[in-house]
Design an enzyme around this catalytic site. Structure first.
Site, PDB file in Angstrom:
ATOM      1  N   THR A   1      42.553  51.947  61.019  1.00  0.00           N
ATOM      2  CA  THR A   1      41.037  51.450  60.819  1.00  0.00           C
ATOM      3  C   THR A   1      39.896  51.823  61.738  1.00  0.00           C
ATOM      4  O   THR A   1      40.392  52.486  62.634  1.00  0.00           O
ATOM      5  CB  THR A   1      41.125  49.898  61.123  1.00  0.00           C
ATOM      6  OG1 THR A   1      41.491  49.755  62.408  1.00  0.00           O
ATOM      7  CG2 THR A   1      41.932  49.119  60.145  1.00  0.00           C
TER       8      THR A   1
ATOM      9  N   ASN B   1      36.905  51.101  63.991  1.00  0.00           N
ATOM     10  CA  ASN B   1      36.580  49.811  64.627  1.00  0.00           C
ATOM     11  C   ASN B   1      34.956  49.991  64.930  1.00  0.00           C
ATOM     12  O   ASN B   1      34.694  50.938  65.649  1.00  0.00           O
ATOM     13  CB  ASN B   1      37.177  49.650  65.816  1.00  0.00           C
ATOM     14  CG  ASN B   1      38.676  49.272  65.909  1.00  0.00           C
ATOM     15  OD1 ASN B   1      39.199  48.408  65.768  1.00  0.00           O
ATOM     16  ND2 ASN B   1      39.646  50.375  65.492  1.00  0.00           N
TER      17      ASN B   1
ATOM     18  N   GLU C   1      36.817  45.591  61.804  1.00  0.00           N
ATOM     19  CA  GLU C   1      37.694  46.669  61.560  1.00  0.00           C
ATOM     20  C   GLU C   1      37.608  46.953  60.215  1.00  0.00           C
ATOM     21  O   GLU C   1      37.680  46.411  59.512  1.00  0.00           O
ATOM     22  CB  GLU C   1      39.247  46.348  62.028  1.00  0.00           C
ATOM     23  CG  GLU C   1      39.380  46.293  63.534  1.00  0.00           C
ATOM     24  CD  GLU C   1      40.975  46.087  63.796  1.00  0.00           C
ATOM     25  OE1 GLU C   1      41.539  46.969  64.175  1.00  0.00           O
ATOM     26  OE2 GLU C   1      41.423  44.860  63.650  1.00  0.00           O
TER      27      GLU C   1
END
Length: 314
Positions: free
Chosen positions: A206, A208, A258
């Site tokens: 992911t 962030n 995220e």
């Protein structure tokens, strides 16, 4: 677009037409107000001006409420410019400005603009204790040489479009309905920052985002469109799944944003990523095991892929 912070900074000498508001979100109601003002000014030979304020008045007069805007200041300016606005007068909102009554506001800020036509929304008032409602402004305008036109609310399927309603919808996670009132998806931009790296370990790396200073949707999982900023503008939107929450499965309590890009994203650290929220998939929940979490994320990805297929350019 000319952005002025005092009347002296405006660079025109003609009579003006004006609309006033916070324009937080530049939603469908704001858009109708601004377009009508531009049309009126074109027909009457007036220079159109949009008057607004920064910071938001509620942040000054009610700071304890922690008011967050729907859009950043920069995005608000960009959306005003896209509507064709030529002049923005953004007044610094202070306690001194809040203390002015309607007559004092007209003398200080409207008469010097050689105002001839003021366009306001259905719930508009200005001045101390919001005492400058439309009837008061019409009496003041008759003396100062301008008329006041009040527009009815914009209604979408029985719902009056307003920033208050939008803030409530977004806080509830109803981003689909919010998009109908905004005329676009609600979203925000942020810098990609380092996280804990746990997403990659789960098989879903992911990006962030630093928490933005705008209203963010309720904790949960969302189908989103992710757009990377580039020196030339921005790339095409990519399908993504975004999780807003505190990672309860791992016992954390700090809110994070995220995003997993369905088509991969490479090294995004330090880059600016915009997220537009299309639909809420589910609420945040705690899973009994990491394997259960991985299965749910896979299901989220497939659901998001189906939803976003209609919005992603090939």
């Amino acid at each position: 677009m000319n952005i002025a912070h005092s009347i002296e900074e405006l660079d025109f000498s003609e009579n003006s037409g004006l609309t006033i508001g916070n324009f937080d979100g530049v939603h469908l109601g704001h858009q109708a107000l601004i377009r009508h003002t531009l049309d009126v000014c074109s027909g009457e030979g007036l220079t159109p001006v949009v008057m607004t304020f920064w910071p938001h008045p509620r942040q000054v007069v009610m700071p304890h409420l922690g008011h967050m805007p729907l859009t950043t200041r920069e995005e608000r300016f960009a959306r005003l410019e896209a509507l064709g606005v030529r002049h923005v007068l953004e007044l610094p909102f202070t306690h001194e400005l809040a203390a002015l009554d309607a007559a004092g506001f007209v003398r200080a800020f409207l008469e010097p603009l050689r105002l001839r036509h003021l366009v306001v929304g259905y719930d508009f008032s200005l001045g101390r204790d919001r005492g400058g409602h439309v009837d008061v402004l019409r009496r003041l305008g008759a003396d100062a040489g301008f008329c006041v036109e009040q527009l009815p609310p914009v209604v979408v399927d029985g719902t009056v479009v307003s920033s208050t309603t939008l803030r409530k919808l977004i806080d509830e996670g109803d981003v689909r309905e919010a998009a109908r009132l905004l005329g676009r998806f609600h979203g925000f931009s942020g810098q990609v920052v380092h996280g804990d790296g746990r997403g990659a370990g789960l098989g879903f790396p992911t990006a962030n985002l630093a928490r933005p200073e705008v209203v963010i949707p309720r904790a949960g999982v969302y189908a989103t469109l992710a757009t990377l900023a580039t020196p030339a503008g921005s790339e095409k939107a990519r399908p993504a799944v975004t999780c807003i929450g505190c990672k309860p499965t791992f016992g954390e309590n700090e809110l994070s944003v995220e995003t997993f890009l369905l088509e991969g994203g490479g090294d995004l650290y330090g880059r600016t990523l915009r997220l537009d929220f299309v639909e809420r998939l589910r609420g945040e929940k705690r899973f009994d095991s990491v394997d259960a979490l991985k299965l749910q994320i896979a299901a989220d990805v497939e659901q998001a892929r189906r939803i976003l297929a209609a919005f992603v350019r090939q």
